[in-house]
Design an enzyme around this catalytic site. Structure first.
Site: not given
Length: 283
Positions: A42, A166
């Site tokens: 991320s 993500d």
């Protein structure tokens, strides 16, 4: 792949709190600690890709500029009406991905994994396979975008016919990946939340955030508990006097970024100096 016994930087996810990782990188690079491998999730994929592209103190200056840009414009910009309009139009997310793509293309001096001077990998969650996917070659920006595709905020990223969200959904602080790739010394750069022990939820809105935080942390704690013999892990401190809690959802609030960077830089520097001065150290 890292050489056996090499040094890895592991950069976790955590949105705007990822500014702490910039300070930790500054402390490491100022003391001559260089990675043989970088893995990220991320926001840690953004920070990680930039340091893999330039593993010198100059990378920290570039990262500061990236975070200033995050704070000043583009990626999560727009009025409430604009964000609602995007959600109504797309039915899945509040922000377009194009501003983040443009920022990454401007900030990264290379466009592919193969051009990076330090091996780098980042993780995303495959929707179709409900599994983690590690990007290791090919287009660098697409991979980082996939790792950063926060559900509800940014759209899934399609790469070779597969859709990704993500990486924090499957591997928030990927220590195990670094160990699997042969790292003997691992420096964990995180956003600060793991510094705060969890407590049972006391309010209705805390139930979901505590549950999410358990899911986010359990793999990291398992990785630390099952380290192979001879592997040393340094979990760098973020320097927060009051670590951010699981309910920190103000993803557009960048007002604390400069202070967060400096606190983490100072705390990580003090830790590294103590380790250098004394025997052993690490997990």
């Amino acid at each position: 792949m890292a050489a056996t016994g090499g040094t890895a930087f592991v950069l976790g996810g955590g949105g705007v709190l990822g500014a702490a990782e910039v300070g930790m990188l500054g402390a490491l690079l100022e003391r001559g600690v260089r990675p043989d491998l970088v893995v990220g999730t991320s926001v840690g994929a953004i920070n990680g890709a930039l340091v893999a592209a330039d593993p010198t103190p100059a990378a920290v200056d570039r990262l500061r500029a990236v975070w200033e840009e995050l704070a000043s414009r583009r990626v999560f910009a727009g009025s409430v009406l604009g964000r609602v309009g995007t959600l109504v139009r797309t039915r899945t997310h509040l922000h377009p991905r194009e501003p983040l793509r443009e920022m990454l293309e401007d900030a990264l001096p290379v466009s592919t994994f193969e051009e990076l001077p330090v091996p780098f990998q980042c993780v995303a969650a495959s929707i179709e396979r409900a599994a983690e996917h590690w990007f290791t070659d090919g287009d660098l920006v697409d991979a980082v975008l996939a790792s950063c595709a926060v559900p509800g905020l940014l759209p899934p990223v399609e790469v070779d016919g597969e859709h990704y969200l993500d990486g924090g959904l499957v591997h928030s602080i990927p220590v195990g990946r670094a160990v699997t790739l042969g790292a003997g010394t691992v420096y964990v750069l995180h956003v600060g939340r793991i510094d705060r022990p969890l407590s049972p939820p006391a309010r209705p809105w805390e139930v979901a955030t505590v549950a999410f935080e358990i899911a986010r942390r359990h793999r990291f704690t398992t990785d630390l508990a099952t380290l192979p013999e001879g592997v040393t892990v340094h979990v760098l401190p973020a320097g927060d006097p009051d670590p951010p809690g699981a309910a920190n959802l103000r993803y557009r609030d960048f007002s604390g970024v400069p202070a967060r960077i400096e606190r983490a830089r100072a705390a990580a520097g003090e830790y590294l100096d103590r380790v250098a001065a004394g025997p052993g150290g690490g997990v």
